[in-house]
Design a protein around this motif. Structure first.
Motif, mmCIF file in Angstrom:
data_model
loop_
_atom_site.group_PDB
_atom_site.id
_atom_site.type_symbol
_atom_site.label_atom_id
_atom_site.label_comp_id
_atom_site.label_asym_id
_atom_site.label_seq_id
_atom_site.Cartn_x
_atom_site.Cartn_y
_atom_site.Cartn_z
ATOM 1 N N LYS A 341 -58.071 -39.475 -20.017
ATOM 2 C CA LYS A 341 -59.505 -39.196 -20.058
ATOM 3 C C LYS A 341 -60.371 -40.448 -20.086
ATOM 4 O O LYS A 341 -61.603 -40.351 -20.041
ATOM 5 N N HIS A 342 -59.753 -41.622 -20.173
ATOM 6 C CA HIS A 342 -60.518 -42.872 -20.206
ATOM 7 C C HIS A 342 -59.968 -43.835 -19.153
ATOM 8 O O HIS A 342 -58.808 -43.755 -18.755
ATOM 9 N N ASP A 343 -60.823 -44.749 -18.727
ATOM 10 C CA ASP A 343 -60.449 -45.681 -17.657
ATOM 11 C C ASP A 343 -59.703 -46.900 -18.161
ATOM 12 O O ASP A 343 -58.877 -47.477 -17.450
ATOM 13 N N VAL A 344 -60.020 -47.331 -19.380
ATOM 14 C CA VAL A 344 -59.387 -48.532 -19.909
ATOM 15 C C VAL A 344 -59.219 -48.373 -21.418
ATOM 16 O O VAL A 344 -60.039 -47.735 -22.087
ATOM 17 N N TYR A 345 -58.119 -48.918 -21.914
ATOM 18 C CA TYR A 345 -57.862 -48.928 -23.354
ATOM 19 C C TYR A 345 -57.589 -50.368 -23.775
ATOM 20 O O TYR A 345 -56.865 -51.099 -23.090
ATOM 21 N N PHE A 346 -58.158 -50.757 -24.900
ATOM 22 C CA PHE A 346 -57.863 -52.045 -25.517
ATOM 23 C C PHE A 346 -57.193 -51.750 -26.851
ATOM 24 O O PHE A 346 -57.801 -51.154 -27.750
ATOM 25 N N THR A 347 -55.923 -52.125 -26.976
ATOM 26 C CA THR A 347 -55.187 -51.875 -28.213
ATOM 27 C C THR A 347 -54.654 -53.184 -28.768
ATOM 28 O O THR A 347 -54.458 -54.163 -28.032
ATOM 29 N N GLU A 348 -54.418 -53.205 -30.060
ATOM 30 C CA GLU A 348 -53.795 -54.356 -30.685
ATOM 31 C C GLU A 348 -52.310 -54.376 -30.325
ATOM 32 O O GLU A 348 -51.648 -53.331 -30.296
ATOM 33 N N TYR A 349 -51.787 -55.554 -30.019
ATOM 34 C CA TYR A 349 -50.388 -55.686 -29.607
ATOM 35 C C TYR A 349 -49.438 -55.073 -30.628
ATOM 36 O O TYR A 349 -49.536 -55.311 -31.832
ATOM 37 N N ASN A 350 -48.540 -54.277 -30.113
ATOM 38 C CA ASN A 350 -47.449 -53.706 -30.904
ATOM 39 C C ASN A 350 -46.245 -53.647 -29.978
ATOM 40 O O ASN A 350 -46.306 -53.033 -28.908
ATOM 41 N N LYS A 351 -45.174 -54.278 -30.378
ATOM 42 C CA LYS A 351 -44.005 -54.392 -29.518
ATOM 43 C C LYS A 351 -43.496 -53.049 -29.042
ATOM 44 O O LYS A 351 -42.981 -52.924 -27.926
ATOM 45 N N ASN A 358 -45.489 -40.604 -22.833
ATOM 46 C CA ASN A 358 -44.057 -40.421 -23.050
ATOM 47 C C ASN A 358 -43.362 -41.745 -23.359
ATOM 48 O O ASN A 358 -42.322 -42.073 -22.796
ATOM 49 N N ASN A 359 -43.992 -42.502 -24.252
ATOM 50 C CA ASN A 359 -43.491 -43.826 -24.601
ATOM 51 C C ASN A 359 -42.155 -43.706 -25.342
ATOM 52 O O ASN A 359 -42.079 -43.035 -26.373
ATOM 53 N N PRO A 360 -41.085 -44.320 -24.823
ATOM 54 C CA PRO A 360 -39.773 -44.175 -25.454
ATOM 55 C C PRO A 360 -39.501 -45.209 -26.539
ATOM 56 O O PRO A 360 -38.426 -45.217 -27.105
ATOM 57 N N GLY A 361 -40.476 -46.100 -26.803
ATOM 58 C CA GLY A 361 -40.248 -47.159 -27.775
ATOM 59 C C GLY A 361 -40.014 -46.639 -29.180
ATOM 60 O O GLY A 361 -40.358 -45.507 -29.526
ATOM 61 N N ASN A 362 -39.456 -47.494 -30.014
ATOM 62 C CA ASN A 362 -39.127 -47.104 -31.390
ATOM 63 C C ASN A 362 -40.326 -47.324 -32.300
ATOM 64 O O ASN A 362 -40.285 -48.110 -33.250
ATOM 65 N N CYS A 363 -41.417 -46.612 -31.993
ATOM 66 C CA CYS A 363 -42.601 -46.701 -32.838
ATOM 67 C C CYS A 363 -42.378 -45.885 -34.113
ATOM 68 O O CYS A 363 -41.597 -44.928 -34.117
ATOM 69 N N PRO A 364 -43.078 -46.228 -35.190
ATOM 70 C CA PRO A 364 -42.918 -45.469 -36.443
ATOM 71 C C PRO A 364 -43.278 -44.004 -36.265
ATOM 72 O O PRO A 364 -44.065 -43.643 -35.375
#
Length: 439
Positions: A341-351, A358-364
């Motif tokens: 729904k948005h054109d751009v996202y600015f997020t703080e770096y998180n490995k 469908n992010n497969p990373g080992n996020c908490p």
């Protein structure tokens, strides 16, 4: 170009086997000698010669970067730097750049594909014929988790140069001399097949410091997909017997800026407001306002709005902070999912935050699986830029056979990276800032 999940997976497996067979067999053919494959071993952290791209363009600009191949994202470019003539050292631009998702929902609601994390985009890398990389080099890529583990190497990465037309043109008042130059680009690209689609992932590095990121979809319309009987499709072929189901392509890129070697970049948003002419004025007024983006943001492009990523450490020779401006391309924003729904996202770096959906990373636990969930008010000290560009594909007769490439993408353009146009002719280099003509 929908096929059902079982059929699509089977098609992808067949493609993988044919790719492996080509990799194991002959890849030679008519074409320039410079475009013959070069084999590389396993990727090295220090970017060995086999994984280094360095190109000095005829205008004097040099681009440098390392490449690697990810098991889901495909081609990843690291440590991208830009050195125009007149700069004594390379200027680092990006820590890394890559695709972050291709989300493909169908208009009839029957299916939605996440091509990078769910449908083997990276494993669909295809061999390139020498003629597809004119004047360049085709590198061999070892594909992680290859469908045929015995044959993981694919001659699938092209690096070459192309002209793009005028870089500039200027003539004096007397027209006694014309200053003009033809622009040159470094082109880096791969082709990945997913089902009936073939995605061309293209990176163009211009000699003026601009970077263009594009994905082109080509290949075939799926003949198994001519079943849209609910009014959402488009008739393909004779009469109205077969309708191809319409669908969207939501392509995401992930950019990690490292301007001047520092990840502690800043983000700024600019908005302009146009007001009616005041009494006695000939034209409307336009006021531009800067907003410092200090916390995570889900942003929407609109008229008279733009963003830039600013170096925290480097300045050009005019003592202005170096930055790169985000230049959105044409898009059809898809409203069906929260992450589109948005054109751009600015997020703080998180490995662990690697893919836009469908992010497969080992996020908490509880962190969420898509980029919209990661915009939660954190302070930006190491911002990551996620760009979303959508395309609504309503098939047409001209899409067969094969289907012409339809492109979607965006660019980042240097803003105050150099004190003047990096392609300025030497005889005009004195005309910087407020100047007066020579007597």
């Amino acid at each position: 170009m929908r096929v059902n999940r079982i059929s699509r997976a089977r098609t992808r497996a067949a493609v993988g086997l044919s790719v492996a067979a080509l990799a194991a067999g002959a890849t030679t053919g008519a074409g320039p000698a410079a475009a013959q494959p070069k084999t590389a071993g396993a990727a090295a952290a220090d970017c060995s010669t086999a994984y280094k791209i360095e190109q000095k363009l005829s205008s004097g600009t040099t681009w440098r970067m390392c490449w690697r191949y990810d098991s889901k994202a495909g081609l990843v470019l690291d440590n991208v730097s830009y050195q125009p003539k007149g700069e004594s050292a390379p200027i680092k631009v990006l820590n890394s750049a890559r695709l972050a998702q291709i989300d493909v929902p169908y208009d009839d609601g029957s299916v939605e594909y996440d091509d990078l994390t769910g449908f083997g985009f990276a494993q669909g890398l295809v061999n390139l014929a020498p003629g597809e990389c004119p004047g360049g080099t085709i590198k061999s890529v070892k594909v992680p988790d290859a469908i045929d583990p015995a044959h993981p190497n694919v001659n699938g990465l092209c690096t070459t140069t192309r002209s793009r037309g005028h870089a500039y043109r200027m003539q004096g008042d007397t027209a006694n001399k014309v200053y003009q130059a033809q622009g040159k680009d470094l082109l880096v690209y791969t082709v990945n097949q997913v089902g009936w689609y073939e995605y061309m992932t293209e990176w163009r590095f211009q000699d003026d410091g601009t970077i263009n990121m594009n994905v082109g979809a080509t290949g075939s319309l799926s003949w198994e997909d001519y079943d849209a009987g609910d009014g959402r499709g488009w008739p393909i072929g004779k009469g109205a017997k077969a309708s191809a189901t319409s669908h969207s392509h939501n392509v995401f890129w992930r950019l990690d800026f490292g301007l001047d070697g520092s990840s502690k970049t800043k983000v700024e948003q600019y908005d302009s407001a146009v007001s009616a002419p005041a009494h006695g004025q000939e034209a409307p007024t336009n006021k531009t306002t800067r907003t410092k983006v200090t916390k995570e943001l889900a942003g929407d492009a609109k008229t008279y709005r733009w963003w830039r990523v600013v170096s925290a450490t480097g300045k050009n020779k005019d003592d202005h902070a170096r930055s790169y401006e985000i230049v959105p391309g044409p898009t059809t924003r898809y409203p069906g999912r929260s992450f589109t729904k948005h054109d751009v996202y600015f997020t703080e770096y998180n490995k662990c935050e690697q893919f836009a959906s469908n992010n497969p990373g080992n996020c908490p636990a509880g962190a969420g699986k898509s980029v919209d969930k990661w915009v939660n008010g954190q302070t930006l000290t190491h911002p990551i830029v996620w760009m979303n560009v959508g395309f609504h594909h309503i098939a047409r007769d001209e899409d067969q056979q094969p289907m012409p490439v339809h492109w979607q993408g965006f660019a980042i353009a240097p803003r105050d990276v150099t004190a003047m146009n990096p392609l300025t002719p030497d005889e005009l280099s004195w005309q910087n800032g407020h100047w007066e003509a020579h007597s």
